[in-house]
Design an enzyme around this catalytic site. Structure first.
Site, mmCIF file in Angstrom:
data_model
loop_
_atom_site.group_PDB
_atom_site.id
_atom_site.type_symbol
_atom_site.label_atom_id
_atom_site.label_comp_id
_atom_site.label_asym_id
_atom_site.label_seq_id
_atom_site.Cartn_x
_atom_site.Cartn_y
_atom_site.Cartn_z
ATOM 1 N N SER A 133 3.657 6.676 -1.022
ATOM 2 C CA SER A 133 4.165 5.358 -1.387
ATOM 3 C C SER A 133 3.111 4.332 -1.763
ATOM 4 C CB SER A 133 5.028 4.807 -0.246
ATOM 5 O OG SER A 133 4.330 4.850 0.970
ATOM 6 N N LYS B 283 5.673 -1.204 -4.243
ATOM 7 C CA LYS B 283 6.156 -2.574 -4.051
ATOM 8 C C LYS B 283 6.284 -3.341 -5.362
ATOM 9 C CE LYS B 283 6.483 -3.061 0.545
ATOM 10 N NZ LYS B 283 7.719 -3.532 1.215
#
Lengths: 325, 325
Positions: free
Chosen positions: B307, B51
């Site tokens: 991720s 992110k």
């Protein structure tokens, strides 16, 4: 004699084979240490520790005819896996001599990496004689864990990466804390820094009770550990500094740093939470020193090598249970 | 509309600020999967997830006068930390709107990264109205979590790295499995691969019960999840694919892969043991698919994106307790 030229040559042989590990950081760790903390995670190296670098350096430098006969190593830990995998990737056989009471997982892992594991009984058998016999019979080449110039040169390639990566982050003046057992990683990095980044200085980090290198650096001569077992930091416990590594480290290193086992476990929990890496207790002593010995370190940045991550799940769970916030 | 030019531009803005994560592997994982497994550990990115890339991309692209007034985001998780840290590094303020029942650790971390956290009551308050009011009053710019071209472009920079790193390991033809929530990371990587490595194809990975993207790809239109809570994979749970991300993913992605929560936990334990990285459950679904859905994947190599790694110690300990060997 290891030199920067040998390290550069090793880096050439390792290119495309060893992993270039990143240089990690977290503002949360900076806050604890009171200065910038940069972490070199060699736990992310092939086989989970820096040992793959030295093993690849030694195996790749052998004359192809000699290498084809295979290699041999004594180790119950990270060196075993590094040598086994480096040999496998070269397509040659590896014999690893391990004590029969070594953890089953380490024996299994070494076998799974393609090595032939020969077990010996610590009480009744002479490991060196067994190794010499096998080496002679089969023409195997011994890969020593640290007191070997090619191995030191391989470990030093991580130092070349630190030089580049620290400069890329604007750090030119700092202590570089290195978990220290026999002193091969410490010596290799020290030689690399001497030649390429004289503002960076290596300082060995060790666990309490097994601080042979710190004491040797103080006295100026090789000092031994009283005990050789009973530490979670087993990966970096050796009887004494190496005959080849110690003169290098005596010439180049700053004073040693010593941390408790609990501090190493706490550093593991912080590395889990803030860096998302897995470090073994022995591999965490340098980060622990960076975080919990701020008064023994100068400057506005410190670099800590996390030398390995081969830790049992049970030990890691304990570290999290006791020290995760 | 996100394009490869936007991704390249984002890569330029991220250079020296976002981390270039490595591409990891282990022969032990290859054996489980029956093919080579390459893992892109975005858990090692700043703030512990990919992110940060999208947040930096969006914040860095703002007109300096606009940016100086600050940014605002809605998030209880990884996006909050990414935006908070990207804003802090730009020297501007960030307001993060979080539900008052968000985990205390996430609130504390977001505050520690310098953001002003505004809590709202899920039952009685309108989050969007609250955000709009704050944005208007203070001139803050909203940074959306996925349905925003600049954010998609930022996530796509990890795809550019995958292209280079996979080629460096001789992999030119493979499925690239990506944990998929709103689809920003999936879309960004898919666009990067389309332009730079057409032999690599993205496939979204999701947890059972929250497979909105897999079902949407099958039906060709946006499908919703029935539930929005109750999964350990909270980091990648969204109501439905994004209006901007879905058309991209529909055009470029192969079929979705779906794994159970237990398989995600088992992948976490294997990543601990074999890669020495910490992955959160939602971040482990792609690796789980690579390891445990071999029959749904073709080719002799597979790439899995890990991720994120922002997992509570308690959940991680459970994964090790249940699935570590």
């Amino acid at each position: 004699m290891s030199t920067i030229d040998m390290i550069e040559a090793a880096a050439g042989r390792l290119a495309g084979h060893a992993r270039r590990t990143p240089l990690l950081s977290s503002p949360f760790l900076d806050d604890i240490a009171g200065r910038r903390v940069l972490v070199k995670p060699e736990c992310l190296q092939h086989t989970g520790s820096f040992k793959f670098r030295g093993a690849w350096s030694a195996v790749s430098a052998l004359d192809p005819d000699v290498r084809a006969r295979g290699v041999i190593a004594f180790s119950s830990g990270n060196h075993a896996q590094g040598v086994a995998y480096a040999a496998r990737l070269h397509g040659v056989s590896a014999v690893i001599i391990m004590p029969s009471d070594a953890p089953k997982m380490k024996i299994d892992n070494t076998r799974a990496l393609g090595a032939e594991v020969v077990l010996y009984d610590r009480a009744s058998e002479d490991r060196d004689a067994l190794g010499a016999k096998l080496a002679t019979e089969r023409g195997l080449t011994l890969v020593k864990p640290f007191d070997e110039p090619l191995v030191i040169a391989g470990q030093g390639t991580s130092g070349l990466e630190i030089v580049e990566q620290a400069a890329g982050q604007g750090v030119h003046q700092a202590d570089v804390l290195v978990p220290c057992g026999g002193g091969g990683l410490t010596a290799g990095i020290a030689l690399a820094l001497e030649a390429r980044a004289p503002g960076l200085r290596v300082r060995p980090a060790e666990p309490e009770g097994f601080d042979d290198t710190a004491r040797s650096l103080l006295s100026g001569q090789i000092e031994r550990n009283e005990r050789l077992s009973g530490s979670l930091c087993d990966a970096i416990i050796t009887p004494q500094p190496g005959n080849i590594t110690f003169p290098i480290n005596k010439r180049l290193c700053g004073p040693g740093l010593v941390v408790s086992e609990d501090e190493a476990l706490r550093a593991m929990a912080l590395a889990f939470a803030r860096l998302k890496i897995v470090i073994e207790p022995g591999g965490a002593v340098a980060l622990a020193a960076a975080l919990f010995r701020p008064d023994q370190i100068a400057g506005d940045a410190v670099i800590a090598v996390a030398s390995g991550g081969n830790v049992d799940a049970q030990v890691f769970r304990t570290a999290l249970e006791r020290f995760a916030e």
